[in-house]
Scaffold this motif. Structure first.
Motif, PDB file in Angstrom:
ATOM      1  N   MET A  24      63.143  24.939  67.657  1.00  0.00           N
ATOM      2  CA  MET A  24      61.811  24.435  68.029  1.00  0.00           C
ATOM      3  C   MET A  24      61.869  23.428  69.178  1.00  0.00           C
ATOM      4  O   MET A  24      60.984  22.598  69.334  1.00  0.00           O
ATOM      5  CB  MET A  24      61.081  23.792  66.830  1.00  0.00           C
ATOM      6  CG  MET A  24      61.079  24.619  65.575  1.00  0.00           C
ATOM      7  SD  MET A  24      60.188  26.168  65.783  1.00  0.00           S
ATOM      8  CE  MET A  24      60.597  26.990  64.260  1.00  0.00           C
ATOM      9  N   ARG A  25      62.915  23.523  69.984  1.00  0.00           N
ATOM     10  CA  ARG A  25      63.012  22.641  71.152  1.00  0.00           C
ATOM     11  C   ARG A  25      62.361  23.268  72.381  1.00  0.00           C
ATOM     12  O   ARG A  25      62.168  22.596  73.396  1.00  0.00           O
ATOM     13  CB  ARG A  25      64.485  22.334  71.468  1.00  0.00           C
ATOM     14  CG  ARG A  25      65.175  21.458  70.450  1.00  0.00           C
ATOM     15  CD  ARG A  25      66.554  21.039  70.914  1.00  0.00           C
ATOM     16  NE  ARG A  25      67.453  22.171  71.074  1.00  0.00           N
ATOM     17  CZ  ARG A  25      68.328  22.572  70.157  1.00  0.00           C
ATOM     18  NH1 ARG A  25      68.415  21.937  69.001  1.00  0.00           N
ATOM     19  NH2 ARG A  25      69.119  23.612  70.377  1.00  0.00           N
ATOM     20  N   ALA A  26      62.076  24.556  72.305  1.00  0.00           N
ATOM     21  CA  ALA A  26      61.496  25.267  73.449  1.00  0.00           C
ATOM     22  C   ALA A  26      60.535  26.332  72.938  1.00  0.00           C
ATOM     23  O   ALA A  26      60.735  26.881  71.852  1.00  0.00           O
ATOM     24  CB  ALA A  26      62.600  25.916  74.284  1.00  0.00           C
ATOM     25  N   PRO A  27      59.493  26.635  73.705  1.00  0.00           N
ATOM     26  CA  PRO A  27      58.569  27.689  73.287  1.00  0.00           C
ATOM     27  C   PRO A  27      59.153  29.077  73.520  1.00  0.00           C
ATOM     28  O   PRO A  27      59.957  29.275  74.432  1.00  0.00           O
ATOM     29  CB  PRO A  27      57.346  27.460  74.190  1.00  0.00           C
ATOM     30  CG  PRO A  27      57.898  26.814  75.418  1.00  0.00           C
ATOM     31  CD  PRO A  27      59.073  25.990  74.962  1.00  0.00           C
ATOM     32  N   LEU A  28      58.745  30.024  72.696  1.00  0.00           N
ATOM     33  CA  LEU A  28      59.170  31.410  72.874  1.00  0.00           C
ATOM     34  C   LEU A  28      58.279  32.020  73.955  1.00  0.00           C
ATOM     35  O   LEU A  28      57.101  32.276  73.723  1.00  0.00           O
ATOM     36  CB  LEU A  28      59.029  32.181  71.562  1.00  0.00           C
ATOM     37  CG  LEU A  28      59.744  33.531  71.455  1.00  0.00           C
ATOM     38  CD1 LEU A  28      59.779  34.000  70.011  1.00  0.00           C
ATOM     39  CD2 LEU A  28      59.148  34.594  72.337  1.00  0.00           C
ATOM     40  N   VAL A  29      58.840  32.209  75.151  1.00  0.00           N
ATOM     41  CA  VAL A  29      58.016  32.653  76.281  1.00  0.00           C
ATOM     42  C   VAL A  29      58.540  33.904  76.988  1.00  0.00           C
ATOM     43  O   VAL A  29      57.908  34.397  77.916  1.00  0.00           O
ATOM     44  CB  VAL A  29      57.828  31.518  77.320  1.00  0.00           C
ATOM     45  CG1 VAL A  29      56.945  30.413  76.754  1.00  0.00           C
ATOM     46  CG2 VAL A  29      59.160  30.955  77.785  1.00  0.00           C
ATOM     47  N   ARG A  30      59.692  34.426  76.557  1.00  0.00           N
ATOM     48  CA  ARG A  30      60.187  35.661  77.178  1.00  0.00           C
ATOM     49  C   ARG A  30      60.821  36.549  76.117  1.00  0.00           C
ATOM     50  O   ARG A  30      61.570  36.071  75.265  1.00  0.00           O
ATOM     51  CB  ARG A  30      61.224  35.366  78.264  1.00  0.00           C
ATOM     52  CG  ARG A  30      61.694  36.637  78.994  1.00  0.00           C
ATOM     53  CD  ARG A  30      62.660  36.315  80.134  1.00  0.00           C
ATOM     54  NE  ARG A  30      62.977  37.504  80.910  1.00  0.00           N
ATOM     55  CZ  ARG A  30      63.988  38.334  80.633  1.00  0.00           C
ATOM     56  NH1 ARG A  30      64.781  38.099  79.588  1.00  0.00           N
ATOM     57  NH2 ARG A  30      64.206  39.397  81.387  1.00  0.00           N
ATOM     58  N   VAL A  31      60.479  37.829  76.190  1.00  0.00           N
ATOM     59  CA  VAL A  31      61.038  38.817  75.270  1.00  0.00           C
ATOM     60  C   VAL A  31      61.620  39.945  76.107  1.00  0.00           C
ATOM     61  O   VAL A  31      60.990  40.420  77.050  1.00  0.00           O
ATOM     62  CB  VAL A  31      59.955  39.366  74.315  1.00  0.00           C
ATOM     63  CG1 VAL A  31      60.560  40.378  73.353  1.00  0.00           C
ATOM     64  CG2 VAL A  31      59.294  38.234  73.548  1.00  0.00           C
ATOM     65  N   HIS A  32      62.832  40.340  75.759  1.00  0.00           N
ATOM     66  CA  HIS A  32      63.518  41.390  76.517  1.00  0.00           C
ATOM     67  C   HIS A  32      64.134  42.387  75.548  1.00  0.00           C
ATOM     68  O   HIS A  32      64.603  42.006  74.475  1.00  0.00           O
ATOM     69  CB  HIS A  32      64.611  40.756  77.393  1.00  0.00           C
ATOM     70  CG  HIS A  32      65.486  41.760  78.068  1.00  0.00           C
ATOM     71  ND1 HIS A  32      66.760  42.068  77.619  1.00  0.00           N
ATOM     72  CD2 HIS A  32      65.262  42.555  79.138  1.00  0.00           C
ATOM     73  CE1 HIS A  32      67.275  43.002  78.405  1.00  0.00           C
ATOM     74  NE2 HIS A  32      66.393  43.317  79.325  1.00  0.00           N
ATOM     75  N   ARG A  33      64.116  43.652  75.937  1.00  0.00           N
ATOM     76  CA  ARG A  33      64.824  44.679  75.170  1.00  0.00           C
ATOM     77  C   ARG A  33      65.885  45.292  76.072  1.00  0.00           C
ATOM     78  O   ARG A  33      65.581  45.719  77.186  1.00  0.00           O
ATOM     79  CB  ARG A  33      63.852  45.752  74.680  1.00  0.00           C
ATOM     80  CG  ARG A  33      62.831  45.199  73.692  1.00  0.00           C
ATOM     81  CD  ARG A  33      61.981  46.300  73.110  1.00  0.00           C
ATOM     82  NE  ARG A  33      62.777  47.164  72.244  1.00  0.00           N
ATOM     83  CZ  ARG A  33      62.363  48.339  71.776  1.00  0.00           C
ATOM     84  NH1 ARG A  33      61.169  48.795  72.100  1.00  0.00           N
ATOM     85  NH2 ARG A  33      63.146  49.056  70.994  1.00  0.00           N
ATOM     86  N   ASP A  34      67.124  45.317  75.588  1.00  0.00           N
ATOM     87  CA  ASP A  34      68.197  45.853  76.424  1.00  0.00           C
ATOM     88  C   ASP A  34      68.166  47.387  76.421  1.00  0.00           C
ATOM     89  O   ASP A  34      67.268  48.007  75.838  1.00  0.00           O
ATOM     90  CB  ASP A  34      69.560  45.291  75.996  1.00  0.00           C
ATOM     91  CG  ASP A  34      69.996  45.752  74.601  1.00  0.00           C
ATOM     92  OD1 ASP A  34      69.447  46.749  74.075  1.00  0.00           O
ATOM     93  OD2 ASP A  34      70.901  45.106  74.039  1.00  0.00           O
ATOM     94  N   ASP A  35      69.148  47.978  77.077  1.00  0.00           N
ATOM     95  CA  ASP A  35      69.164  49.437  77.227  1.00  0.00           C
ATOM     96  C   ASP A  35      69.328  50.179  75.909  1.00  0.00           C
ATOM     97  O   ASP A  35      69.060  51.376  75.823  1.00  0.00           O
ATOM     98  CB  ASP A  35      70.275  49.853  78.204  1.00  0.00           C
ATOM     99  CG  ASP A  35      69.974  49.389  79.625  1.00  0.00           C
ATOM    100  OD1 ASP A  35      68.788  49.135  79.913  1.00  0.00           O
ATOM    101  OD2 ASP A  35      70.911  49.264  80.428  1.00  0.00           O
ATOM    102  N   GLU A  36      69.778  49.464  74.885  1.00  0.00           N
ATOM    103  CA  GLU A  36      69.897  50.080  73.558  1.00  0.00           C
ATOM    104  C   GLU A  36      68.683  49.765  72.681  1.00  0.00           C
ATOM    105  O   GLU A  36      68.618  50.185  71.528  1.00  0.00           O
ATOM    106  CB  GLU A  36      71.183  49.605  72.879  1.00  0.00           C
ATOM    107  CG  GLU A  36      72.434  50.092  73.603  1.00  0.00           C
ATOM    108  CD  GLU A  36      73.711  49.533  73.006  1.00  0.00           C
ATOM    109  OE1 GLU A  36      73.625  48.736  72.048  1.00  0.00           O
ATOM    110  OE2 GLU A  36      74.780  49.894  73.515  1.00  0.00           O
ATOM    111  N   GLY A  37      67.755  48.993  73.227  1.00  0.00           N
ATOM    112  CA  GLY A  37      66.533  48.676  72.490  1.00  0.00           C
ATOM    113  C   GLY A  37      66.581  47.390  71.690  1.00  0.00           C
ATOM    114  O   GLY A  37      65.613  47.035  71.018  1.00  0.00           O
ATOM    115  N   THR A  38      67.709  46.664  71.745  1.00  0.00           N
ATOM    116  CA  THR A  38      67.826  45.408  70.993  1.00  0.00           C
ATOM    117  C   THR A  38      66.923  44.343  71.609  1.00  0.00           C
ATOM    118  O   THR A  38      66.886  44.175  72.827  1.00  0.00           O
ATOM    119  CB  THR A  38      69.286  44.915  70.991  1.00  0.00           C
ATOM    120  OG1 THR A  38      70.104  45.938  70.421  1.00  0.00           O
ATOM    121  CG2 THR A  38      69.438  43.641  70.174  1.00  0.00           C
TER     122      THR A  38
END
Length: 202
Positions: A24-38
């Motif tokens: 909780m020290r930083a806001p969740l502002v980026r979401v990424h999915r790699d080439d395997e979908g993770t």
């Protein structure tokens, strides 16, 4: 079967969450999915960042705005836009003049003028830590409270004082609800439609 589950990836899938976001020290502002979908969930700044594994269901429970990313495909990324109060896709600019979304903390330019960032709100500790989902925001003569599931009665030891700016950094999807909140009213998160509904406090 979880009928409220919006994402195509199963809830028990293993994902990576930025250490600073988890703490909780930083806001969740980026979401990424790699080439395997993770899935990877990050705060502001350069990637990759130190992270820990958890389950996708835990992330959606702690950060409900993630559920809006049902269209995020393998190899894709999305950034939270504080100005638009929603997710914006990262993309490769072909023309050189596109404005790319940037994974950033909220700043003065994006802050809603009618909200006072230093105002202290009362937040249920279990929701703050992600143990339960944030479901309700209520406004009473005693102030504003953010609560998890159940009735509105909480003892003081279950609550924590949190500045409004940090509430919004913790839950970016609360901005519009907090702007619209009226005294003696509540706002309840609807996980089916991914929006807030106003109700009158009993």
């Amino acid at each position: 079967m979880n009928t409220d589950w919006k994402l195509k990836t199963p809830p028990e899938s293993e994902v990576f969450v930025d250490d600073d976001v988890l703490a909780m020290r930083a806001p969740l502002v980026r979401v990424h999915r790699d080439d395997e979908g993770t899935w990877s969930f990050d705060g502001p700044g350069k990637n990759p960042r130190p992270s820990k594994k958890t389950m996708l269901s835990a992330v959606v429970g702690a950060w409900p705005h993630v559920a809006a990313l049902s269209e995020l495909d393998t190899g894709g990324a999305a950034v939270w836009s504080w100005k638009q109060h929603g997710w914006a896709s990262e993309f490769e600019c072909e023309c050189g003049s596109c404005e790319q979304p940037v994974a950033a903390d909220i700043d003065r330019g994006s802050w809603p003028s009618e909200l006072q960032p230093q105002t202290i709100l009362s937040v249920e500790q279990a929701a703050l830590s992600g143990q339960v989902s944030l479901t309700d925001i209520i406004s009473t003569p005693g102030g504003i409270a953010l609560l998890g599931p159940g009735d509105h009665r909480r003892t003081a030891d279950l609550m924590a004082p949190v500045a409004l700016a940090n509430v919004i950094r913790r839950w970016p999807h609360t901005v519009q609800a907090l702007r619209a909140l009226k005294e003696d009213r509540g706002m309840r998160w609807n996980p089916e439609n991914l929006n807030w509904h106003e109700y009158v406090l009993a």
